[in-house]
Motif scaffolding. Structure first.
Motif, PDB file in Angstrom:
ATOM      1  N   UNK A  19      -6.006   6.683  -6.082  1.00 55.89           N
ATOM      2  CA  UNK A  19      -6.696   5.920  -7.118  1.00 55.89           C
ATOM      3  C   UNK A  19      -5.748   5.310  -8.145  1.00 55.89           C
ATOM      4  N   UNK A  20      -4.622   5.963  -8.360  1.00 55.15           N
ATOM      5  CA  UNK A  20      -3.722   5.378  -9.352  1.00 55.15           C
ATOM      6  C   UNK A  20      -3.086   4.099  -8.820  1.00 55.15           C
ATOM      7  N   UNK A  40     -16.112   1.374  -6.239  1.00 59.91           N
ATOM      8  CA  UNK A  40     -16.643   2.231  -7.293  1.00 59.91           C
ATOM      9  C   UNK A  40     -16.485   1.430  -8.576  1.00 59.91           C
ATOM     10  N   UNK A  42     -17.111   1.783 -11.780  1.00 60.54           N
ATOM     11  CA  UNK A  42     -16.585   2.282 -13.053  1.00 60.54           C
ATOM     12  C   UNK A  42     -15.063   2.244 -13.092  1.00 60.54           C
ATOM     13  N   UNK A  43     -14.448   2.724 -12.024  1.00 64.80           N
ATOM     14  CA  UNK A  43     -12.987   2.739 -12.015  1.00 64.80           C
ATOM     15  C   UNK A  43     -12.414   1.501 -11.338  1.00 64.80           C
TER      16      UNK A  43
ATOM     17  N   UNK B 157       1.360  11.187  -8.255  1.00 65.91           N
ATOM     18  CA  UNK B 157       0.944   9.855  -8.720  1.00 65.91           C
ATOM     19  C   UNK B 157      -0.382   9.907  -9.475  1.00 65.91           C
ATOM     20  N   UNK B 160      -0.378   9.641 -13.177  1.00 69.75           N
ATOM     21  CA  UNK B 160      -0.010   8.380 -13.821  1.00 69.75           C
ATOM     22  C   UNK B 160       1.235   8.474 -14.675  1.00 69.75           C
ATOM     23  N   UNK B 215       6.337   5.397 -12.582  1.00 66.79           N
ATOM     24  CA  UNK B 215       5.988   6.813 -12.721  1.00 66.79           C
ATOM     25  C   UNK B 215       7.034   7.674 -13.412  1.00 66.79           C
ATOM     26  N   UNK B 307     -11.783   0.467 -18.318  1.00 68.16           N
ATOM     27  CA  UNK B 307     -11.353   1.616 -17.521  1.00 68.16           C
ATOM     28  C   UNK B 307     -10.292   2.357 -18.322  1.00 68.16           C
ATOM     29  N   UNK B 309      -7.930   5.379 -19.250  1.00 69.18           N
ATOM     30  CA  UNK B 309      -7.266   6.310 -18.349  1.00 69.18           C
ATOM     31  C   UNK B 309      -6.905   7.604 -19.076  1.00 69.18           C
ATOM     32  N   UNK B 386     -21.103   9.251 -15.533  1.00 70.10           N
ATOM     33  CA  UNK B 386     -20.848   8.708 -14.199  1.00 70.10           C
ATOM     34  C   UNK B 386     -20.101   9.756 -13.380  1.00 70.10           C
ATOM     35  N   UNK B 391      -9.458  13.522  -8.348  1.00 71.72           N
ATOM     36  CA  UNK B 391      -8.088  13.429  -8.848  1.00 71.72           C
ATOM     37  C   UNK B 391      -8.079  13.396 -10.372  1.00 71.72           C
ATOM     38  N   UNK B 393      -6.962  11.314 -12.642  1.00 64.75           N
ATOM     39  CA  UNK B 393      -7.390  10.116 -13.378  1.00 64.75           C
ATOM     40  C   UNK B 393      -8.858   9.792 -13.147  1.00 64.75           C
ATOM     41  N   UNK B 394      -9.464  10.378 -12.117  1.00 64.93           N
ATOM     42  CA  UNK B 394     -10.839  10.014 -11.788  1.00 64.93           C
ATOM     43  C   UNK B 394     -11.883  10.921 -12.422  1.00 64.93           C
TER      44      UNK B 394
END
Lengths: 734, 525
Positions: A19-20, A40, A42-43, B157, B160, B215, B307, B309, B386, B391, B393-394
């Motif tokens: 996802x990153x 998706x 939202x992201x 990763x 982030x 990174x 979005x 993070x 939501x 992961x 970041x999610x």
């Protein structure tokens, strides 16, 4: 229906979206054959449904940022493959060894394995670019007429190609299953099923008008067949000149019946003659006849193939009992035809009973395999030797396996050192061992390691080349089928280029092979000289049936597009506006702006203009252009190495043969262009272009607001337009 | 299944018999677009601020030599730094390595990040050197790269910028321990720069593209977060529908004119300048001329992204902890604490790693606790979050839905704090830079008048400038927090207005704390 959690995990497949790294570009979403990926919101990243994933890895191959990882097995049914027939009794047996599907059940089961990929890589892998998912879908619908109609858009030889194509290095090698490491859909067999069940449709004929194009085709092989079909559909009158007394070239004399039955090989010419093609057999075209033919026809398509067998110069090569593959194949085929006599053929070769039956075939490519397998069928023992390492063999893997199953002794990493004779006839062959490091390096001969074979006959089957006489009159042939520079974006995007080399593809990546083939296709659209095109082996050197057919069609379409005239007659169509491609190499934007200025002026003069940086010009753009304008900035240091930009020089070097096409060149400079325009013009002429105008633009010439009189670039554009329009007028209006 | 209508060639000649048959067989699904326009509206820069539309700028951006020419001077300077730090004078103020690095460069980097964003990344010699080696060219478009080309493992990763924050914390501790910027021995500066270049090179040869910059680079997280205040939005799409329907995505994959984005950023979905390295590759590669270089009002990339993070939020918290540590360590009370810890833990000298990590972590934890407090005090129970992924970041949570926006809101305070922290060295010692350059050529010494000159010499003057910077940063943070809370927190909160006021007050309070610390520090370096 709700998918349970157990069912989700039972598939064993898991898609991880990094996802990153995922940028939400949706390249995977739009191409996933199973609809397992979505966005998706939202992201704004992709998300995967493991339950729907079939494991084809299309997403992995197409993600520009490598942000997807798929784990787990492929959801792939077992391929339906009728077994290869190995005749118990080989002698005189010409039954097809590779059967097609006998029932609808088999065909449907195999068709159901096709994922109908949204961006099908198999279509890129097919040299003719058949719409494979569409015809497979038609099979699923039991609609073979539609399947034929889909095939007809891109091929006229489905019955032939489905039998003789090396699908492993073409469509099937590019199948998404194959790219994922699985068994590909049996595309060749499905294509054959269509042709086996419903006769291949007759040629579409548009009745020629009084002013129809008259096109001569030299040769009657696959390239000629492709061209003839296309020209008939375009309303042209077609005359074919064939040296032999049977049409079909390689198809009829070069491919044994157990691979391509005679009835299938004859079909295209029976259809074409019935459709009105003027077929002139036993009519040899010599180099001196070309001018005469160009006077008789508006255009010529050279499809005379590559029929000159290559010979090995070793001591003893002139002994009795040493022959070529061409003579052997023709003789053996005739001997195995109904009414033929294998024993008499053997006797003609000097391998009568009591005198031995051992044939040494030099080479282990497809022709050598055909020779050896035919030799087995006329009662001989065959040994093939090739100096290549088996890993880099040029024969189809399945052909090689079949030959070995039929008792052919195939030895790689061996090369013939000398032939020894007795009483003027070959009796022994001395072979040296070779080693080969990689595909591109030449094998190295080890002088110490020797094999000695007792032989009664030697057949040189090391391939063919274009006969020198005609080749010299078809400029810039054979071409090099090697794609240079960056792959077109859509090819990269499809994922076909993402796979590494494969043994089934001659140790090369299937995508690279496919891209190389495109070069032949695009080059066939370019005239080699005025009103003369070339296609097939005559253009590229020895190649495949499907490539030759596709090139023939492409050359014919180029003829129809160009509508050349031998005497200035109009061909019924309104003369269209000339198409000018303005290609530029610009560093700071000045050359690009001038290209737009020139382009605008040409448009005002009535031309259809496309202005593109050289990096974005593809072969189609060049093929379609009636004239080119090339603009380049000048690199170098005032007095040292001052010349057109490297990008432009590389571009011109990579141009197909321009065949006298008008080209204008201009250079932009800061201090002094020196000889840059002249050198660029010279380079263009070396590629067959006719330089009609040349100009240089310095800092003072680039004024964009000259309202009183045209600026220098505009004046240049007027000059180019005048030249192009004059040539166009000369070509289209009496 | 929809069929994407594709042009049959790029040549643009209509009505030809020669139609490329492949596109006919392409039946790709339509891209998902229902929310794209609305989703990105807040972050899309004003159309008129596309400076690539200016012919000269556009031509410059198109030139493959541009980034090379930006990197080259810095490359020369930093190799000089490495060499002169080792072989030059040991007097820090006279040594070019120390003077250029700590009196000028570090401060300039902060100015660039606050004003522009990732301007430094476009000209960075560390990444630039690695990239030259990886691409085997200075500026040409090449096809084959050097190295293994691996992907950064997802388990790393997914965090982030946090790896970069970790690298920054380690590097800062090393710098404090060896008193590199103190300024100490110039040789230490050389080894530090050499270490960064070497590490970058290893990463460039191990991983693909600019994995190091994205990174690992110690400055990446700082520039990525504080740079969000900047007025350059980076390279963005001109028309999102063109990007969505683009069949080739050359900006990501690369083509003959440009490499694919080294930063893993797609202009079609970029909603902040955090991961745009301004390298111009996407601009060069776009076949549709659909990418522009946009300016944006300051703070847009702080306020507008939809979005948000978690890695950015935690980075802000940790970076704030670090800069607060650097302020606190100038106070007498801290010196006592550090000495006490060193004595009891048998650690040789300042800075003791326990109080270093402890203070930074404590600040981050306090900020997280404030986020938690906000969620407890204001969150509506009827709001369904939501579903997030697995992961880092999610993931989604009620805590994150408050903590993350709050941290975005305080970015201007953190940025101002870092900038103000560099000011004493800059204001006092930057005149030594020309002296150190002169020293290389045999003139310029500690007796030069310029050597003893300062832009501002008095502590009071420096404190005034520092607090002015903090005041500006605090005002910006309060404004940003008010806007962010209004959009992101209010809909989730039982008392929307109170949530907004509290978020704004938090930014203000942090600004006051920082400003007071600067007074207490008394312009310490």
């Amino acid at each position: 229906m709700t998918i349970t959690e157990t069912e989700r995990t039972d598939t064993g497949r898991h898609v991880t979206v990094l996802v990153d790294r995922c940028a939400g570009c949706q390249e995977c979403v739009i191409r996933c054959p199973a609809g397992a990926l979505s966005m998706e919101s939202a992201s704004w990243t992709a998300q995967a449904d493991d339950a729907l994933c079939v494991g084809c890895r299309q997403c992995e191959r197409t993600c520009p940022f490598s942000a997807i990882v798929v784990e787990g097995p492929l959801a792939l049914a077992t391929r339906v493959d009728p077994p290869v027939r190995h005749p118990v009794e080989l002698h005189a047996n010409v039954t097809e060894t590779r059967p097609g599907y006998a029932t609808w059940d088999e065909a449907i089961a195999e068709a159901n394995r096709c994922l109908a990929c949204p961006d099908p890589t198999c279509v890129r892998g097919c040299p003719a670019h058949n719409d494979i998912p569409a015809f497979v879908a038609a099979i699923r619908d039991h609609d073979l007429e539609t399947a034929h109609a889909i095939l007809r858009r891109t091929t006229v030889l489905p019955d032939v190609c489905s039998r003789v194509c090396n699908q492993a290095a073409q469509c099937e090698g590019s199948c998404t299953w194959s790219l994922a490491g699985g068994e590909p859909v049996a595309i060749g067999r499905l294509e054959r099923f269509i042709a086996d069940q419903v006769a291949v449709p007759a040629p579409v004929v548009v009745e020629p008008t009084a002013t129809a194009l008259s096109v001569g085709i030299v040769g009657s092989g696959p390239a000629a067949i492709g061209a003839a079909y296309e020209l008939l559909a375009g309303g042209a009158r077609v005359t074919v000149y064939e040296r032999d007394d049977r049409p079909g070239g390689l198809l009829v004399w070069g491919i044994p019946d157990f691979t391509l039955p005679d009835v299938v090989a004859r079909r295209p010419w029976e259809d074409l003659v019935a459709a009105g093609v003027d077929l002139r057999l036993a009519t040899s075209v010599e180099p001196g006849d070309l001018d005469q033919l160009l006077e008789a026809h508006d255009a010529l398509v050279m499809a005379h193939g590559a029929g000159q067998a290559m010979r090995l110069s070793v001591p003893g090569a002139d002994l009795d009992g040493v022959g070529t593959a061409t003579a052997f194949l023709q003789g053996a085929k005739a001997a195995l035809d109904p009414g033929g006599d294998p024993a008499a053929f053997r006797a003609s070769l000097g391998v009568a009973p009591g005198r031995g039956r051992r044939v040494l075939v030099l080479g282990a490519g497809n022709t050598a395999m055909d020779v050896a397998r035919l030799a087995r069928r006329v009662g001989l023992e065959a040994t093939c030797v090739d100096w290549l390492d088996e890993r880099f063999a040029l024969a189809r893997p399945d052909e090689l396996a079949e030959a070995r199953a039929e008792g052919v002794d195939v030895r790689f990493s061996r090369t013939l050192t000398s032939l020894e004779g007795f009483d003027g006839r070959v009796v022994r062959a001395v072979l040296s061992h070779t080693t080969q490091r990689d595909r591109t390096s030449a094998p190295v001969v080890s002088p110490d390691a020797l094999d000695v074979l007792a032989v009664d006959l030697v057949v040189m089957a090391m391939g063919y080349r274009i006969e020198e006489g005609l080749r010299a009159h078809v400029p810039q042939t054979p071409i090099v089928k090697r794609h240079r520079g960056f792959a077109p974006g859509r090819w990269s995007a499809s994922g076909i280029l993402a796979n590494p080399a494969s043994p089934a593809c001659f140790a090369q990546p299937v995508g690279a092979l496919a891209l190389d083939r495109e070069v032949g296709l695009w080059e066939s659209a370019m005239p080699r000289r005025e009103r003369l095109w070339a296609a097939g082996d005559a253009l590229t050197g020895p190649s495949t049936v499907v490539e030759a057919m596709a090139q023939g069609r492409r050359a014919a379409r180029a003829v129809l597009d160009a509508r050349p005239s031998r005497d200035g007659r109009a061909h019924g169509a309104e003369p269209s506006s000339p198409r000018v491609l303005v290609a530029y190499a610009s560093a700071s934007g000045t050359t690009a702006r001038l290209a737009e200025v020139v382009g605008d002026e040409l448009r005002r003069s009535g031309a259809t203009v496309s202005v593109l940086p050289v990096e974005r010009v593809d072969a189609l753009a060049v093929a379609q252009a009636d004239a080119l304008v090339l603009g380049s900035w000048v690199e170098g240091l005032v007095v040292a190495r001052v010349r057109a930009a490297r990008a432009m020089r590389d571009f011109v070097d990579g141009l197909p043969w321009l065949g006298g096409r008008p080209v204008a060149v201009y250079c932009t400079y800061g201090v002094n262009p020196r000889t840059a325009p002249a050198e660029l013009a010279h380079q263009v002429e070396a590629r067959g272009g006719t330089v009609v105008a040349s100009a240089t633009f310095g800092p003072g010439d680039r004024a964009e607001d000259a309202r009183i009189r045209p600026t220098k670039p505009e004046a240049f554009a007027h000059r180019v337009a005048a030249q192009v329009l004059t040539q166009r007028a000369r070509a289209t209006v009496a | 299944m929809a069929v994407l209508t594709e042009d049959h060639s790029r040549s643009g000649f209509p009505g030809s018999h020669q139609v490329d048959p492949i596109p006919v067989a392409i039946r790709t699904r339509p891209p998902s677009d229902p929310e794209a326009t609305g989703r990105f509206a807040a972050t899309d820069p004003p159309r008129g601020l596309d400076i690539a539309r200016l012919k000269r700028v556009g031509g410059l951006l198109r030139d493959r030599r541009l980034q090379f020419l930006l990197i080259l001077p810095n490359q020369i300077i930093f190799w000089l730094v490495i060499a002169i730090g080792i072989v030059g004078t040991v007097v820090p103020g006279l040594n070019f390595a120390t003077a250029i690095t700590w009196y000028l460069w570090f401060c300039l980097v902060f100015v660039m990040m606050v004003v522009v964003g990732r301007a430094w990344c476009a000209m960075c010699p560390f990444g630039g050197f690695g990239e030259w080696v990886q691409r085997r060219t200075f500026f040409k478009r090449t096809t084959k790269s050097l190295g293994l080309g691996l992907k950064m493992p997802e388990r790393v990763a997914q965090y982030g910028f946090l790896l970069s924050v970790g690298a920054f914390l380690v590097l800062t501790w090393i710098e404090e321990f060896f008193n590199i910027a103190g300024p100490g021995n110039p040789m230490a500066t050389s080894f530090m720069v050499l270490g960064i270049v070497g590490t970058a090179l290893v990463f460039f040869l191990t991983f693909e593209r600019r994995t190091f910059c994205r990174y690992v680079c110690p400055l990446s997280a700082l520039i990525g977060t504080v740079g969000a205040m900047g007025s350059v939005a980076g390279f963005r799409t001109r028309d999102r529908s063109v990007c969505l329907s683009c069949a080739t995505k050359d900006c990501m994959r690369g083509d003959a004119e440009g490499f694919g984005c080294p930063w893993y950023t797609w202009p079609g979905s970029a909603d902040s300048n955090a991961a745009c390295g301004l390298c111009t590759e996407c601009y060069k590669a776009c076949p549709s001329d659909n990418i522009g270089l946009y300016l944006q009002p300051p703070l847009t990339s702080v306020v507008a992204p939809s979005r948000r993070r978690a890695d950015v939020a935690w980075s802000v918290a940790l970076l704030f902890g670090l800069v607060l540590y650097q302020q606190v360590n100038a106070l007498g009370a801290f010196v006592s604490l550090d000495n006490w810890l060193n004595t009891h833990l048998h650690f040789p000298q300042y800075p003791n790693p326990v109080d270093y990590v402890g203070i930074i972590a404590a600040v981050a934890v306090v900020l997280a606790a404030i986020g938690r407090l906000f969620s407890v005090a204001f969150a509506r129970r009827d709001v369904v979050l939501a579903p997030g992924g697995t992961s880092f970041v999610e993931r989604t949570s009620r805590f994150r839905s408050y903590f993350v926006p709050l941290m975005y809101g305080i970015i201007p305070v953190v940025g101002a704090d870092y900038f103000a922290r560099q000011l004493p060295k800059f204001l006092r010692y930057v005149p030594r830079v020309p002296v150190s350059i002169g020293h290389l050529f045999g003139f310029g010494s500690t007796s030069s008048r310029l050597y003893h000159a300062s832009l501002i010499a008095s502590n009071a003057g420096i404190i005034a400038v520092q607090d002015l910077v903090i005041a500006l940063g605090t005002a910006a943070a309060m404004w940003a927090s008010w806007r962010i809370a209004g959009r992101d927190l209010a809909p989730l909160s039982r008392r929307p207005l109170a949530a907004r006021v509290a978020a704004t007050a938090l930014a203000g309070a942090l600004g006051v704390v920082v400003a007071v610390l600067y007074v207490w520090m008394n312009a310490a370096n």
